[in-house]
Design a protein around this motif. Sequence first.
Motif, mmCIF file in Angstrom:
data_model
loop_
_atom_site.group_PDB
_atom_site.id
_atom_site.type_symbol
_atom_site.label_atom_id
_atom_site.label_comp_id
_atom_site.label_asym_id
_atom_site.label_seq_id
_atom_site.Cartn_x
_atom_site.Cartn_y
_atom_site.Cartn_z
ATOM 1 N N THR A 292 0.795 -1.194 0.084
ATOM 2 C CA THR A 292 0.046 -0.042 0.027
ATOM 3 C C THR A 292 0.877 1.295 -0.009
ATOM 4 O OG1 THR A 292 0.046 0.196 2.478
ATOM 5 C CG2 THR A 292 -1.834 -1.239 1.413
ATOM 6 N N PRO A 293 0.379 2.462 -0.433
ATOM 7 C CA PRO A 293 0.936 3.633 -0.542
ATOM 8 C C PRO A 293 1.731 3.970 1.267
ATOM 9 C CG PRO A 293 -0.865 4.005 -1.775
ATOM 10 C CD PRO A 293 -0.976 2.837 -1.054
ATOM 11 N N TYR B 159 4.627 2.392 1.682
ATOM 12 C CA TYR B 159 5.813 2.979 1.176
ATOM 13 C C TYR B 159 6.279 4.165 2.087
ATOM 14 C CZ TYR B 159 7.288 0.054 -2.569
ATOM 15 O OH TYR B 159 7.571 -1.025 -3.514
ATOM 16 N N HIS B 160 5.316 4.602 2.627
ATOM 17 C CA HIS B 160 5.432 5.897 3.492
ATOM 18 C C HIS B 160 6.270 5.405 4.423
ATOM 19 C CE1 HIS B 160 4.654 9.172 6.298
ATOM 20 N NE2 HIS B 160 4.338 9.826 5.357
ATOM 21 N N CYS C 172 4.800 -0.720 -7.297
ATOM 22 C CA CYS C 172 3.861 0.297 -6.903
ATOM 23 C C CYS C 172 2.554 0.489 -7.665
ATOM 24 C CB CYS C 172 4.490 1.917 -6.703
ATOM 25 S SG CYS C 172 6.282 1.786 -5.625
ATOM 26 N N GLY C 173 1.758 -0.435 -7.238
ATOM 27 C CA GLY C 173 0.422 -0.449 -7.849
ATOM 28 C C GLY C 173 0.245 -0.879 -9.320
ATOM 29 N N TRP D 294 -0.264 4.537 -8.963
ATOM 30 C CA TRP D 294 1.056 4.918 -8.906
ATOM 31 C C TRP D 294 1.210 6.300 -8.376
ATOM 32 C CZ3 TRP D 294 5.904 4.873 -8.367
ATOM 33 C CH2 TRP D 294 6.818 5.807 -8.776
ATOM 34 N N ILE E 254 5.107 8.519 -0.853
ATOM 35 C CA ILE E 254 6.699 8.664 -0.944
ATOM 36 C C ILE E 254 7.002 10.003 -0.683
ATOM 37 C CG2 ILE E 254 8.763 8.210 -2.281
ATOM 38 C CD1 ILE E 254 7.039 5.549 -3.205
ATOM 39 N N GLU F 129 -0.832 7.489 -6.092
ATOM 40 C CA GLU F 129 -0.966 7.528 -4.606
ATOM 41 C C GLU F 129 0.202 7.075 -3.989
ATOM 42 O OE1 GLU F 129 -4.543 5.371 -3.573
ATOM 43 O OE2 GLU F 129 -5.580 6.322 -5.201
ATOM 44 N N TYR F 130 0.861 6.107 -4.803
ATOM 45 C CA TYR F 130 2.326 5.659 -4.095
ATOM 46 C C TYR F 130 3.362 6.759 -4.153
ATOM 47 C CZ TYR F 130 1.177 0.651 -3.734
ATOM 48 O OH TYR F 130 0.510 -0.415 -3.544
#
Length: 327
Positions: free
Chosen positions: A66-67, A70-71, A98-99, A106, A113, A108-109
């Motif tokens: 999920t985003p 990655y955060h 990422c998606g 993408w 980030i 959203e990811y």
Amino acid sequence: MNSKDFPKVELHLHLEGAAPPTFIRGLAREKHIDISGIFAEDGSYAFRDFWHFLKVYDAATSVLQTPEDYHRLTLAVLEESAASGVIYSETFLSPDFCGGRDLGAWREYLAAIREAAAEAERKDGIVLRAIVTAVRHIGPEASRETAFCAAETMGDFLTGFGLAGDEKLHKPKDFAYAFDMAREAGLRLTAHAGEWGGPDSVRDALADLRVERIGHGVRAIEDLALVDELAEKGIVLEVCPGSNIALGLYPTWRKHPIAELDRRGVKVTISTDDPPFFHTTMTREHDRLADAFDWDEGQFRAIHRTAARAAFCDEATRDRILKRLEP
Ligand code: ADE
Ligand code: ZN
């Protein structure tokens, strides 16, 4: 010389490849995914060779879903980098991970980030820029979708396009369409070459993808005419010595060609590639290079100025970074 303390610029870092194993194990536990097979008894990543490394890398990445994952990953990675004195970093990102190359996902990811990068910059002063990479073993067809995602989202944060993955699969020219699309969108270009492929792989990346930097590129040393060409054209090598040694490309630090490339006038820089996989950090890279080649702080500072000049960022950011590199 205390390598930890002076400021550094890192141009070659795979975000998923920089994930600490404890972070990946924690996510796997939260999501009830069993990836215990990719870890050694001491908890580090375990792999036999480069091709097995790519499989372990993909398995570790499978828990990043999920985003928000990655955060969290971006914060963890930048904290590690800042602890090694890195003030500016470029990280490779893949819409494949990422998606699944879906543009909406993408976005959203990338937003997650970027938000984490802004948080890290506020906290530690470290500046991040992103390079989208196509993954060679996912193939040329997919690379067009990847380039489309990159072209649609390029800007002051996402500034580059590259190529990673299994260098033995496909030729650079198979990815020329994607690189043309990225170049036309205004993205700066780099590609992995001269790591598992010989000097011809570097020549092909330069001719067919028209890149300004090469990821690794160290095997150019096997062809001195190519070395001269790299020096003359000012092509920058993103050299990752600890990665090359961990993967068995060179037996020892002293046998690594970075010093000879530098002596011959090639613009070399220093990066970690996938640091926890290769049991390294930016601090360790500098300590080992200082031991192997008697490099002092002045030599390293010159290398980081080269890296800042080759960074894929806007000029105001470059000036800011160059100022912070001054002793
Ligand atoms: N992906 C992650 N690390 C890589 C490396 N060192 N070479 C090619 N692809 C990679
Ligand atoms: Zn790499």
